[in-house]
Design an enzyme around this catalytic site. Structure first.
Site, PDB file in Angstrom:
ATOM      1  CG  ASN A   9     -27.175  33.888-106.914  1.00 46.96           C
ATOM      2  OD1 ASN A   9     -26.889  35.046-107.206  1.00 46.96           O
ATOM      3  ND2 ASN A   9     -27.987  33.135-107.653  1.00 46.96           N
ATOM      4  CE  LYS A  11     -31.432  33.753-106.785  1.00 50.77           C
ATOM      5  NZ  LYS A  11     -32.628  32.964-106.976  1.00 50.77           N
ATOM      6  CG  HIS A  95     -29.101  31.280-111.527  1.00 50.71           C
ATOM      7  ND1 HIS A  95     -30.437  31.568-111.623  1.00 50.71           N
ATOM      8  CD2 HIS A  95     -28.887  30.889-110.250  1.00 50.71           C
ATOM      9  CE1 HIS A  95     -31.005  31.355-110.446  1.00 50.71           C
ATOM     10  NE2 HIS A  95     -30.085  30.950-109.586  1.00 50.71           N
ATOM     11  CD  GLU A 167     -29.247  27.097-108.020  1.00 51.35           C
ATOM     12  OE1 GLU A 167     -29.096  27.441-106.850  1.00 51.35           O
ATOM     13  OE2 GLU A 167     -29.444  27.901-108.942  1.00 51.35           O
ATOM     14  N   GLY A 173     -36.452  29.939-104.901  1.00 53.60           N
ATOM     15  CA  GLY A 173     -37.215  31.073-104.380  1.00 53.60           C
ATOM     16  C   GLY A 173     -38.672  30.758-104.127  1.00 53.60           C
TER      17      GLY A 173
HETATM   18  P1  PGA Z   1     -33.143  30.433-103.349  1.00 51.97           P
HETATM   19  O1  PGA Z   1     -32.253  30.644-104.691  1.00 51.97           O
HETATM   20  O2  PGA Z   1     -32.192  29.933-102.279  1.00 51.97           O
HETATM   21  O3  PGA Z   1     -33.687  31.786-103.039  1.00 51.97           O
HETATM   22  O4  PGA Z   1     -34.170  29.424-103.672  1.00 51.97           O
HETATM   23  C1  PGA Z   1     -31.249  29.736-105.034  1.00 51.97           C
HETATM   24  C2  PGA Z   1     -30.569  30.178-106.310  1.00 51.97           C
HETATM   25  O5  PGA Z   1     -31.253  30.634-107.227  1.00 51.97           O
HETATM   26  O6  PGA Z   1     -29.337  30.083-106.434  1.00 51.97           O
END
Ligand code: PGA
Length: 249
Positions: A9, A11, A95, A167, A173
């Site tokens: 993803n 983003k 999400h 998640e 993040g």
């Molecule tokens: P991350 O994000 O791997 O940067 O923690 C995961 C997500 O939001 O799908």
């Protein structure tokens, strides 16, 4: 057997030239590797570029959101048909960043799931609790509610085509990942919820990913859990080397 699915993803990252560099780099190191399903979820602007690049490979294309109407006066939105048109196989729905910053609710998630399925795009439905909810002991009730509401009114025959991503918001993040056994437990709860609404057989087919600070160093631990069928990866999907390591866990 549920085929593991590793999804990147991106983003709001990557211009078109950057998308080309990343996808080409991943494809170069992937040739012949078919043990997991690999999915790229670039921003809308790079969907068609990535589609061209993955043509003839087993990699899949996903969008990060959609609107549920077919077309019309909805400035700024992208319809299910448009995603189909550009060649999306999947779309991420609900999400936590959409829920947190853009007013996504359990009801709009459900509308979007139905709209994606109606055009033959597989939804990746995201569910997850905040730190405050976890600390208040609300995780199980919240995850059950989010799952039930996302799946309300969906035909049993469509369920095998979708993916659910657990998640925990506090792990996204932040570098703070959920322990693999905790994630496995919540994912087991999601599977039981699907079994209760539909059937055990259907629940056994649905792939459920973990997402939240998945990295090359911890991916193996998640993927060795009985209930975890893949990873939805943000940060570590943005570089060739780390994404390849995740895919080849
Ligand atoms: P991350 O994000 O791997 O940067 O923690 C995961 C997500 O939001 O799908």
């Amino acid at each position: 057997m549920r085929k593991p699915i590793i999804a990147g993803n991106w983003k709001m990252n990557k211009t078109i030239p950057e998308a080309k560099t990343l996808v080409t780099g991943v494809l170069d190191k992937l040739s012949g590797f078919n043990d997991v399903e690999v999915l790229f979820c670039p921003p809308f602007t790079a969907l068609s570029t990535v589609k061209e690049l993955i043509k003839g490979t087993s990699c899949k294309l996903g969008a990060q959101d959609l609107y549920w109407k077919e077309k019309g006066a909805f400035t700024g939105e992208v319809s299910p048909l448009m995603l189909k048109d550009v060649g999306c196989d999947y779309v991420i729905i609900g999400h936590s960043e959409r829920r947190q910053f853009f007013g996504e609710t359990d009801e709009t998630v459900n509308e979007k799931v139905k709209a994606a399925l109606a055009v033959g795009i597989k939804p990746i439905i995201c569910v997850g609790e905040s730190l405050a909810e976890r600390e208040a002991g609300e995780t199980n009730a919240l995850i059950t509610r989010q799952t039930e509401k996302a799946l309300a009114g969906i035909e049993a025959s469509a369920i095998a085509n979708m993916v659910i991503a657990y998640e925990p918001i506090w792990a996204i993040g932040t570098g703070k990942s959920s322990s693999a056994s905790d994630a496995n437990e919540v994912i087991g709860l999601i599977r039981n919820t699907v079994a209760r609404i539909f059937s055990k057989a259907i629940a056994a087919e649905v792939r459920i990913q973990y997402g939240g600070s998945v990295k090359p160093e911890n991916v193996k631990e998640y993927m060795s859990q009985s209930e975890i069928d893949g990873a939805l990866v943000g940060g570590a999907s943005l570089e060739v080397d780390s994404f390849i390591k995740l895919i080849r866990y």
